[in-house]
Motif scaffolding. Structure first.
Motif, PDB file in Angstrom:
ATOM      1  N   ALA A  45       0.818  -1.218   0.000  1.00 50.73           N
ATOM      2  CA  ALA A  45       0.000   0.000   0.000  1.00 50.73           C
ATOM      3  C   ALA A  45       0.851   1.267   0.000  1.00 50.73           C
ATOM      4  N   TRP A  46       2.110   1.162   0.484  1.00 47.98           N
ATOM      5  CA  TRP A  46       2.981   2.338   0.503  1.00 47.98           C
ATOM      6  C   TRP A  46       3.244   2.873  -0.897  1.00 47.98           C
ATOM      7  N   MET A  47       3.039   2.016  -1.930  1.00 45.11           N
ATOM      8  CA  MET A  47       3.275   2.455  -3.306  1.00 45.11           C
ATOM      9  C   MET A  47       2.218   3.438  -3.791  1.00 45.11           C
ATOM     10  N   LEU A  48       1.018   3.402  -3.175  1.00 48.43           N
ATOM     11  CA  LEU A  48      -0.082   4.234  -3.657  1.00 48.43           C
ATOM     12  C   LEU A  48       0.241   5.729  -3.618  1.00 48.43           C
ATOM     13  N   PRO A  49       0.657   6.291  -2.464  1.00 53.38           N
ATOM     14  CA  PRO A  49       0.958   7.721  -2.470  1.00 53.38           C
ATOM     15  C   PRO A  49       2.110   8.090  -3.403  1.00 53.38           C
ATOM     16  N   GLU A  50       3.097   7.190  -3.563  1.00 46.62           N
ATOM     17  CA  GLU A  50       4.198   7.484  -4.475  1.00 46.62           C
ATOM     18  C   GLU A  50       3.697   7.532  -5.918  1.00 46.62           C
ATOM     19  N   ALA A  77      -4.650  22.047  -7.080  1.00 41.34           N
ATOM     20  CA  ALA A  77      -5.256  21.997  -5.742  1.00 41.34           C
ATOM     21  C   ALA A  77      -5.062  20.593  -5.201  1.00 41.34           C
ATOM     22  N   TYR A  78      -3.927  20.396  -4.537  1.00 43.68           N
ATOM     23  CA  TYR A  78      -3.594  19.087  -3.980  1.00 43.68           C
ATOM     24  C   TYR A  78      -3.414  19.194  -2.470  1.00 43.68           C
ATOM     25  N   GLN A  79      -3.798  18.141  -1.785  1.00 41.78           N
ATOM     26  CA  GLN A  79      -3.519  18.052  -0.363  1.00 41.78           C
ATOM     27  C   GLN A  79      -2.125  17.457  -0.168  1.00 41.78           C
ATOM     28  N   LEU A  80      -1.472  17.843   0.916  1.00 40.37           N
ATOM     29  CA  LEU A  80      -0.139  17.328   1.204  1.00 40.37           C
ATOM     30  C   LEU A  80      -0.211  15.857   1.609  1.00 40.37           C
ATOM     31  N   LEU A  81       0.738  15.079   1.119  1.00 42.27           N
ATOM     32  CA  LEU A  81       0.821  13.664   1.486  1.00 42.27           C
ATOM     33  C   LEU A  81       1.938  13.520   2.507  1.00 42.27           C
ATOM     34  N   THR A  82       1.609  13.732   3.760  1.00 42.75           N
ATOM     35  CA  THR A  82       2.593  13.692   4.835  1.00 42.75           C
ATOM     36  C   THR A  82       2.107  12.787   5.960  1.00 42.75           C
ATOM     37  N   GLY A  83       2.996  12.545   6.900  1.00 44.75           N
ATOM     38  CA  GLY A  83       2.634  11.740   8.059  1.00 44.75           C
ATOM     39  C   GLY A  83       3.045  10.290   7.908  1.00 44.75           C
ATOM     40  N   ARG A  86       0.013   5.133   6.655  1.00 49.81           N
ATOM     41  CA  ARG A  86      -1.455   5.053   6.613  1.00 49.81           C
ATOM     42  C   ARG A  86      -2.069   6.420   6.325  1.00 49.81           C
ATOM     43  N   GLU A  87      -1.538   7.471   6.956  1.00 43.72           N
ATOM     44  CA  GLU A  87      -2.058   8.821   6.731  1.00 43.72           C
ATOM     45  C   GLU A  87      -1.819   9.269   5.290  1.00 43.72           C
ATOM     46  N   ARG A  88      -0.672   8.902   4.721  1.00 41.93           N
ATOM     47  CA  ARG A  88      -0.384   9.276   3.344  1.00 41.93           C
ATOM     48  C   ARG A  88      -1.320   8.561   2.380  1.00 41.93           C
TER      49      ARG A  88
END
Length: 384
Positions: A45-50, A77-83, A86-88
């Motif tokens: 699942a970590w691949m999804l935000p990347e 208009a993008y939200q930050l992918l941080t944390g 799971r949060e990302r």
């Protein structure tokens, strides 16, 4: 005809880039399939935000291409992918900008082949099977078609990549949450500073004053002269305590702002900074033109901190301050002719300035390349 040929050549380059991007997107399907499979298997699942970040870059490149063709910027208009991971993942899935980019990508898969086929139209328009009117007729038909296809791609992409109201709202809420957190941090630091000043200065003097008065009362009957000296000392301590209180109050809202207004206060700062400071004022010459007190205080502290930093760290003896009245607010620009390299994380006061103005929903920008001047620009919204 020369103008038509040049426009068609430019449109062909545009279509070639669109075709190249379409070809790249077809290859990108492999990445999407791997990401989907890994996400469903949970362990990947970590691949999804990347992957979402890669899609954002591709969509950003398309926005730039459209802007170069039309002259109109397409906002992001993008939200930050941080944390945490799971949060990302959660942010990537819930961000409306992700859905917007995927919608454009799917549409590009559907109609992108048109631009792949359209690229050969340019050389086709210049091939000569015959002479005279045959060439002119072919150019008259083919060359404008290339331009219309380029316009069509730009319109479709602009319509699909434009952020939705929901996406804009989500980004705005996230931005306000960040600025609110920064404002709370700045407010907490300011309260701690005031508490420290009161504790270390005013409170200590008031305690000493109380002790002197107590000693003077006990000594008054048996040694009036000693009591008188103690009262003189107490008076000195009272005056010092008042001076400390004035200092603390000045840190909350400088009295000079009330007395002279922002322009006069900034000129006083410039005169006492130890630098050769040029002050430029646009639209604020009339003393009756005043911004709200909170806006003036924020601008004043930005100028004060920036000039202090310039005197300490820039290595230059020259600086400039510009105060400009805008239709929607107040712009403050401070520039020094120093060595640059200012860093918000290095304790130079820039982070404190940013947090202070964030509470007023202001914009804060710093330009400080190494070896070049440092420019701090703040726009504080207000109603005049």
């Amino acid at each position: 005809m020369g103008t038509t040929v040049r426009q068609a050549a430019r449109a062909t380059v545009r279509l070639f880039l669109a075709a190249a991007m379409t070809f790249g997107l077809y290859l990108f399907i492999t990445v999407l399939l791997i990401t989907a499979t890994a996400t469903l298997a949970v362990v990947g699942a970590w691949m999804l935000p990347e992957t979402v970040l890669l899609i954002r870059r591709i969509a950003g490149a398309k926005r730039q291409m459209v802007a170069a063709w039309t002259g109109r910027e397409i906002p992001e208009a993008y939200q930050l992918l941080t944390g945490t991971a799971r949060e990302r993942v959660r942010a990537a899935v819930r961000d409306p900008g992700t859905a917007t980019d995927l919608r454009w990508m799917i549409a590009q898969y559907v109609y992108g082949w048109l631009f792949v086929l359209a690229v050969p139209l340019w050389p086709l328009g210049l091939l000569v099977d015959g002479v005279g009117c045959g060439l002119l007729h072919r150019r008259a038909v083919v060359l404008p078609l290339i331009g219309r296809l380029a316009d069509l791609d730009a319109r479709w992409s602009e319509a699909l990549l434009k952020p939705s109201p929901k996406a804009r709202l989500a980004v705005r809420v996230e931005e306000l949450a960040r600025t609110r957190a920064g404002a709370i941090t700045a407010h907490g630091a300011e309260l701690r500073r005031i508490e420290r000043d009161l504790h270390d200065g005013t409170q200590a003097r008031l305690v000493s004053l109380s002790m002197r008065i107590g000693l003077a009362k006990r000594a008054y009957d048996r040694d009036p002269e000693a009591a008188r000296e103690m009262l003189d000392d107490a008076q000195d301590l009272a005056e010092e305590a008042l001076a400390e209180l004035r200092h603390v109050v000045r840190g909350i809202h400088p009295p000079i702002l009330t007395d002279r207004g922002l322009v006069g206060a900034v000129r006083a700062l410039a005169a006492g900074s130890g630098l050769d400071v040029a002050v430029r004022v646009d639209g604020l010459e009339d003393p009756g033109v005043r911004a709200p007190a909170a806006v003036e205080a924020a601008a004043y502290f930005v100028v004060a901190e920036a000039l202090t930093n310039a005197a300490k760290h820039s290595g230059s003896t020259r600086a400039s301050v510009r105060l400009e009245r805008l239709r929607t607010g107040l712009r403050t620009v401070v520039r020094d002719e120093g060595l640059g390299g200012a860093d918000e994380t290095a304790g130079s006061g820039l982070l404190g300035m940013r947090r202070r103005v964030a509470a007023l929903d202001a914009t804060f920008a710093v330009s400080s390349p190494a070896g070049e001047p440092t420019v701090i620009e703040v726009e504080l919204p207000c109603v005049w």
